[in-house]
Design a protein around this motif. Structure first.
Motif, PDB file in Angstrom:
ATOM      1  N   SER A   1      39.820  37.511  41.380  1.00 32.24           N
ATOM      2  CA  SER A   1      39.285  37.818  40.050  1.00 32.24           C
ATOM      3  C   SER A   1      40.295  37.495  38.960  1.00 32.24           C
ATOM      4  CB  SER A   1      38.912  39.301  39.986  1.00 32.24           C
ATOM      5  OG  SER A   1      38.446  39.645  38.707  1.00 32.24           O
ATOM      6  N   VAL A   2      41.560  37.831  39.214  1.00 26.60           N
ATOM      7  CA  VAL A   2      42.620  37.522  38.247  1.00 26.60           C
ATOM      8  C   VAL A   2      42.763  36.015  38.080  1.00 26.60           C
ATOM      9  CG1 VAL A   2      45.099  37.644  37.814  1.00 26.60           C
ATOM     10  CG2 VAL A   2      43.878  39.659  38.665  1.00 26.60           C
ATOM     11  N   GLU A   3      42.748  35.283  39.198  1.00 26.87           N
ATOM     12  CA  GLU A   3      42.885  33.828  39.130  1.00 26.87           C
ATOM     13  C   GLU A   3      41.712  33.179  38.409  1.00 26.87           C
ATOM     14  OE1 GLU A   3      43.690  31.833  42.727  1.00 26.87           O
ATOM     15  OE2 GLU A   3      45.686  32.704  42.978  1.00 26.87           O
ATOM     16  N   GLN A   4      40.520  33.682  38.643  1.00 27.44           N
ATOM     17  CA  GLN A   4      39.334  33.121  38.005  1.00 27.44           C
ATOM     18  C   GLN A   4      39.385  33.324  36.495  1.00 27.44           C
ATOM     19  OE1 GLN A   4      36.112  34.985  40.175  1.00 27.44           O
ATOM     20  NE2 GLN A   4      35.703  33.112  41.314  1.00 27.44           N
ATOM     21  N   LYS A   5      39.854  34.501  36.085  1.00 28.92           N
ATOM     22  CA  LYS A   5      39.960  34.766  34.649  1.00 28.92           C
ATOM     23  C   LYS A   5      40.949  33.807  33.998  1.00 28.92           C
ATOM     24  CE  LYS A   5      38.694  39.666  34.827  1.00 28.92           C
ATOM     25  NZ  LYS A   5      39.164  41.066  34.666  1.00 28.92           N
ATOM     26  N   GLN A   6      42.077  33.566  34.684  1.00 32.82           N
ATOM     27  CA  GLN A   6      43.060  32.625  34.155  1.00 32.82           C
ATOM     28  C   GLN A   6      42.484  31.215  34.100  1.00 32.82           C
ATOM     29  OE1 GLN A   6      46.332  33.180  36.842  1.00 32.82           O
ATOM     30  NE2 GLN A   6      47.180  34.905  35.700  1.00 32.82           N
ATOM     31  N   SER A   7      41.717  30.853  35.135  1.00 33.22           N
ATOM     32  CA  SER A   7      41.114  29.529  35.189  1.00 33.22           C
ATOM     33  C   SER A   7      40.088  29.348  34.076  1.00 33.22           C
ATOM     34  CB  SER A   7      40.454  29.299  36.551  1.00 33.22           C
ATOM     35  OG  SER A   7      39.823  28.045  36.603  1.00 33.22           O
ATOM     36  N   GLU A   8      39.329  30.386  33.811  1.00 30.94           N
ATOM     37  CA  GLU A   8      38.308  30.305  32.759  1.00 30.94           C
ATOM     38  C   GLU A   8      38.945  30.134  31.386  1.00 30.94           C
ATOM     39  OE1 GLU A   8      35.994  33.794  33.196  1.00 30.94           O
ATOM     40  OE2 GLU A   8      35.001  33.138  35.041  1.00 30.94           O
TER      41      GLU A   8
END
Length: 296
Positions: A88-95
């Motif tokens: 979830s943390v990585e996805q937020k950074q990716s977004e």
């Protein structure tokens, strides 16, 4: 003439592991040897640092491949929650970076390594004449004291049979305590590794990585057996370091370990060998090692 050239090529590749040749050339070839006062001092970096680097890389590979880990996560609910939080943390950074709202973005293992440690390594034709395959830093920058590669293969204790696997095999690495690692990805060595790996699999839990036997690596670090020996023209920029995998190593990440023990009836830690950088290494440079560690 062609046969003679082939014999010379094989000899250049194999002579560094031929004990009589080593004895005769010990003084003349000091630059290809690494002297260690005691076996306990054969550490470029601390074992804890090796553990943390492997853990960081393997976790990133696991998260990148999370869609294929359903069976494992179903058996480890607490671990599943941890990885979902990390994802979830990585996805937020990716977004934020790419404005991509279409779910998890899957990268190649090489891209995962680059995104995690800042470099990639891969096999290619060596810059040394007649050396065959070598290993290069293909992207990024590798700081001094970094685990840049792993030496894959079947791990044999002193008393275990390796005669037939060793015939014509230049990929056998000898540890300080006499433990041998057969890093050959062809022939009998390949069959033995696959047999041992599948023997030790526990349901969905793979205890080792078989992908280093193929052209498509699951663990992009598992190319250490192709690192060539240094010479007067090409000084060593990496060095082998032995590392025993601790008992608390996460079971879900063992699928990325490119080593397996030949016999599983003796309780002991899995021996791995990593290659650690002796200096900063830039993109495009080939890795060169000291094949032998001499304990005085």
């Amino acid at each position: 003439a062609a046969m003679l050239r082939e014999l010379r090529r094989r000899w250049r590749s194999y002579k560094y592991r031929f004990v009589p040749w080593l004895a005769l050339n010990l003084r003349r070839q000091r630059r290809t040897l690494r002297y260690v006062p005691e076996s306990s001092q054969d550490k470029i970096i601390a074992d804890e640092d090796v553990f943390e680097m492997l853990l960081k890389t393997f976790k990133a590979l696991f998260i990148n491949d999370l869609s294929r880990q359903a069976d494992i996560l179903a058996l480890l609910p607490e671990v599943k929650c941890q990885y979902l939080e990390l994802l979830s943390v990585e996805q937020k950074q990716s977004e934020v970076e790419s404005c991509n709202h279409q779910g998890q973005q899957v990268f190649s293992p090489e891209d995962v390594l680059f995104n995690t440690l800042g470099f990639t390594v891969s096999r290619d034709r060596s810059s040394l004449v007649s050396a065959g395959t070598g290993v290069f830093v293909t992207r990024g920058f590798v700081p001094r004291g970094t685990v840049v590669s792993m030496y894959p293969g079947t791990v044999y204790r002193k008393h275990e049979p390796i005669f037939f696997q060793s015939l014509g095999n230049p990929f056998i690495f000898r540890c300080i305590d006499g433990v041998l690692i057969d890093g050959n990805d062809k022939g009998l060595s390949r069959s033995v590794y696959r047999s041992c790996s599948r023997r030790d699999q526990l349901g969905p839990f793979q205890m080792s990585d078989e992908s280093w036997l193929t052209a498509t690596l699951q663990n992009p670090l598992a190319v250490g057996q192709y690192v060539n020996n240094c010479s007067r023209e090409k000084a060593a920029n990496v060095c082998y370091q032995e590392f025993d995998v601790p008992g608390h190593f996460p079971v879900e990440l063992k699928q990325y370990l490119p080593n397996i023990v030949y016999s599983h009836d003796i309780e002991s830690h899995l021996r791995c060998v990593v290659l650690v950088t002796l200096r900063d290494i830039k993109q495009g440079e080939e890795l060169f090692s000291n094949y032998y560690t001499v304990v005085s």
